[in-house]
Design a protein around this motif. Structure first.
Motif, PDB file in Angstrom:
ATOM      1  N   ASN A 131      15.023 -15.546 -11.969  1.00  0.00           N
ATOM      2  CA  ASN A 131      14.818 -16.966 -11.675  1.00  0.00           C
ATOM      3  C   ASN A 131      15.930 -17.844 -12.243  1.00  0.00           C
ATOM      4  OD1 ASN A 131      12.414 -16.669 -10.260  1.00  0.00           O
ATOM      5  ND2 ASN A 131      11.142 -16.868 -12.105  1.00  0.00           N
ATOM      6  N   GLU A 132      16.255 -17.604 -13.488  1.00  0.00           N
ATOM      7  CA  GLU A 132      17.168 -18.514 -14.195  1.00  0.00           C
ATOM      8  C   GLU A 132      18.559 -18.540 -13.579  1.00  0.00           C
ATOM      9  OE1 GLU A 132      13.688 -17.681 -16.453  1.00  0.00           O
ATOM     10  OE2 GLU A 132      15.188 -16.278 -15.614  1.00  0.00           O
ATOM     11  N   ASN A 133      19.008 -17.418 -12.988  1.00  0.00           N
ATOM     12  CA  ASN A 133      20.305 -17.403 -12.307  1.00  0.00           C
ATOM     13  C   ASN A 133      20.207 -18.056 -10.935  1.00  0.00           C
ATOM     14  OD1 ASN A 133      20.420 -14.290 -13.807  1.00  0.00           O
ATOM     15  ND2 ASN A 133      21.989 -15.811 -14.288  1.00  0.00           N
ATOM     16  N   ALA A 134      19.120 -17.774 -10.226  1.00  0.00           N
ATOM     17  CA  ALA A 134      18.952 -18.338  -8.884  1.00  0.00           C
ATOM     18  C   ALA A 134      18.814 -19.864  -8.931  1.00  0.00           C
ATOM     19  CB  ALA A 134      17.734 -17.719  -8.203  1.00  0.00           C
ATOM     20  N   VAL A 135      18.121 -20.369  -9.940  1.00  0.00           N
ATOM     21  CA  VAL A 135      17.963 -21.824 -10.051  1.00  0.00           C
ATOM     22  C   VAL A 135      19.316 -22.499 -10.249  1.00  0.00           C
ATOM     23  CG1 VAL A 135      17.009 -23.677 -11.493  1.00  0.00           C
ATOM     24  CG2 VAL A 135      15.574 -21.747 -10.832  1.00  0.00           C
ATOM     25  N   HIS A 136      20.201 -21.850 -10.987  1.00  0.00           N
ATOM     26  CA  HIS A 136      21.538 -22.426 -11.165  1.00  0.00           C
ATOM     27  C   HIS A 136      22.247 -22.545  -9.810  1.00  0.00           C
ATOM     28  CE1 HIS A 136      25.308 -22.681 -13.968  1.00  0.00           C
ATOM     29  NE2 HIS A 136      25.402 -23.503 -12.934  1.00  0.00           N
ATOM     30  N   SER A 137      22.015 -21.583  -8.905  1.00  0.00           N
ATOM     31  CA  SER A 137      22.605 -21.663  -7.565  1.00  0.00           C
ATOM     32  C   SER A 137      22.046 -22.857  -6.791  1.00  0.00           C
ATOM     33  CB  SER A 137      22.347 -20.368  -6.800  1.00  0.00           C
ATOM     34  OG  SER A 137      22.897 -19.259  -7.470  1.00  0.00           O
TER      35      SER A 137
END
Length: 231
Positions: A131-137
């Motif tokens: 989640n935490e990487n995808a939210v940055h996208s």
């Protein structure tokens, strides 16, 4: 005693004249045959040229027809938001912040909020993503299209993939969702029951590469490749 030529001059002249006439007739016949062959050759070349031209025109016409009648691509969107209202879209007020570790997001899948300092490289994934990487996208203007693998078929996944543009888009499974499919952008989300729902593409058209994100235009590549990246 050897037989000599006829001694009659008139007969001899008549014979010579007949021989000349025959030779001339044969010459004329050969000339006429040559001219007929030449004419046939010219007609053949003319017909071949016409046939070739007609074939070329037919090919061009077929290409033009194919171009004109080709269906519109399903993943052709305009960057930026137009303010269009889409039925069922929820909007939020998540804050942006770089953090370490996991985050307890108020939305599932998340649609913004604190996130990892490294974004997920956009693309198609066959496995769930962090989640935490995808939210940055999402913060960079990407759209995250997720599906519950227990609630959709392989054909549905292929259809969802056809909606996803080649950049600034993430497609990945997300087990345990309360609906089969969700489309998320920064502070916006749409949940649907069917891959055929036209609102999925409407969501992309409105939120893909939106300028209303914390970091519009920032990269969606060059960071983290998650597990199961397909393309």
């Amino acid at each position: 005693m050897a037989q000599g030529r006829s001694g009659n001059p008139a007969k001899r002249a008549e014979h010579e004249q007949t021989t000349k006439q025959r030779r001339e007739e044969r010459r004329q016949e050969k000339l006429a045959e040559y001219q007929r062959q030449l004419a046939r050759s010219r007609r053949t070349k003319k017909f071949a040229w016409i046939g070739g031209s007609v074939a070329a025109v037919a090919v061009i016409a077929a290409i033009v027809t194919l171009y004109v009648t080709a269906p519109e691509p399903l993943n052709d969107y305009s960057a930026g938001s137009s303010g269009a209202a889409i039925e069922g879209v929820e909007t939020f007020n998540n804050e942006t912040e770089h953090v370490e570790g996991t985050v307890d997001y108020p939305q599932s899948p998340p649609a913004g909020g604190p996130h990892n300092a490294y974004w997920l490289n956009c693309g198609v994934y066959s496995e769930p993503q962090t989640n935490e990487n995808a939210v940055h996208s999402l913060e960079h203007g990407a759209v995250w299209l997720t599906y519950d693998p227990e609630q959709v078929s392989e054909e549905d996944v292929e259809l969802l993939e056809s909606y996803a543009p080649s950049s600034y888009s993430i497609l990945s499974p997300y087990p345990g969702m309360d609906t089969p499919i969700a489309v998320s952008a920064w502070n916006a989300q749409l949940k649907v029951d069917s891959a055929n729902d036209e609102r999925i593409r409407d969501f992309y058209e409105e939120y893909w590469r939106s300028g209303d994100v914390p970091e519009p235009g920032a990269l969606c590549s060059g960071a983290v490749d998650g597990p199961g990246k397909v393309s």
